[in-house]
Design a protein around this motif. Structure first.
Motif, PDB file in Angstrom:
ATOM      1  N   THR A 164       0.825  -1.217   0.000  1.00  0.00           N
ATOM      2  CA  THR A 164       0.000   0.000   0.000  1.00  0.00           C
ATOM      3  C   THR A 164       0.853   1.260   0.000  1.00  0.00           C
ATOM      4  OG1 THR A 164      -0.208  -0.070   2.406  1.00  0.00           O
ATOM      5  CG2 THR A 164      -1.968  -1.110   1.133  1.00  0.00           C
ATOM      6  N   THR A 165       1.996   1.215   0.664  1.00  0.00           N
ATOM      7  CA  THR A 165       2.910   2.365   0.669  1.00  0.00           C
ATOM      8  C   THR A 165       3.491   2.577  -0.719  1.00  0.00           C
ATOM      9  OG1 THR A 165       3.462   1.956   2.980  1.00  0.00           O
ATOM     10  CG2 THR A 165       4.973   3.342   1.722  1.00  0.00           C
ATOM     11  N   VAL A 166       3.920   1.489  -1.357  1.00  0.00           N
ATOM     12  CA  VAL A 166       4.475   1.581  -2.707  1.00  0.00           C
ATOM     13  C   VAL A 166       3.430   2.135  -3.670  1.00  0.00           C
ATOM     14  CG1 VAL A 166       5.346   0.236  -4.668  1.00  0.00           C
ATOM     15  CG2 VAL A 166       6.184  -0.225  -2.354  1.00  0.00           C
ATOM     16  N   LEU A 167       2.190   1.652  -3.566  1.00  0.00           N
ATOM     17  CA  LEU A 167       1.129   2.129  -4.449  1.00  0.00           C
ATOM     18  C   LEU A 167       0.870   3.626  -4.230  1.00  0.00           C
ATOM     19  CD1 LEU A 167      -0.877   1.474  -6.637  1.00  0.00           C
ATOM     20  CD2 LEU A 167      -2.512   0.832  -4.864  1.00  0.00           C
TER      21      LEU A 167
END
Length: 173
Positions: free
Chosen positions: A3-6
């Motif tokens: 979710t952080t990467v997205l």
């Protein structure tokens, strides 16, 4: 975490630095902001290296400062400066951003389609073009002439001239 990467990818996508892969799936590719400025690893340094001798020759021939610049989103990014030894000069600082609509470098980028006309055209001096239609007409003149002037439009008592650089195919870069 995924979710952080997205979330980071969405931020990069919003800024134009990444876009979904044309192949589909979950991949991303370099976005238009990086393709436009050529800001891929090492390319900006290569551009500076190639431009430097021409900037130095221009300073030697004119006794004035010379700068190399590229489009960076809605602004101009000065990537290199060569100073003159004359007492009156523009204070150099590579990496600075200047407006598109009221600088000679910005007008060149706009005239040759390397940047978009900003949504707002704030007046920097009494000579700044702040009307989009007037700017478009002015850019037609710039293209016809082959170079652009900043006639005290960004800073009072400062005049600049810029010209585009063309690739081997004759396209402004």
């Amino acid at each position: 975490h995924k979710t952080t990467v997205l979330r980071l990818l969405r931020t990069l996508q919003d800024a134009g630095y990444a876009e979904p892969s044309p192949a589909g799936g979950f991949g991303y590719v370099v976005g238009p902001a990086l393709r436009r400025t050529g800001d891929l690893p090492g390319s900006m340094e290569r551009l500076k290296e190639v431009a430097r001798p021409s900037l130095e020759a221009l300073v030697d021939a004119t006794g004035e400062c010379a700068h190399a610049a590229v489009a960076d989103g809605g602004r101009v990014l000065v990537i290199d400066d060569v100073e003159t030894d004359k007492p009156l000069r523009v204070v150099p600082s590579s990496g600075r951003h200047v407006p598109l609509h009221c600088t000679s470098a910005g007008k060149v980028l706009l005239a040759w389609g390397l940047a978009e006309i900003p949504a707002t055209l704030p007046g920097r001096t009494v000579r700044t073009i702040t009307n989009p239609e007037a700017l478009r007409a002015h850019l037609d003149d710039v293209r016809a002439r082959g170079y652009a002037f900043d006639d005290e439009e960004n800073d009072p008592f400062t005049r600049c001239i810029s010209a585009p650089v063309f690739d081997a195919n004759g396209a402004a870069i």
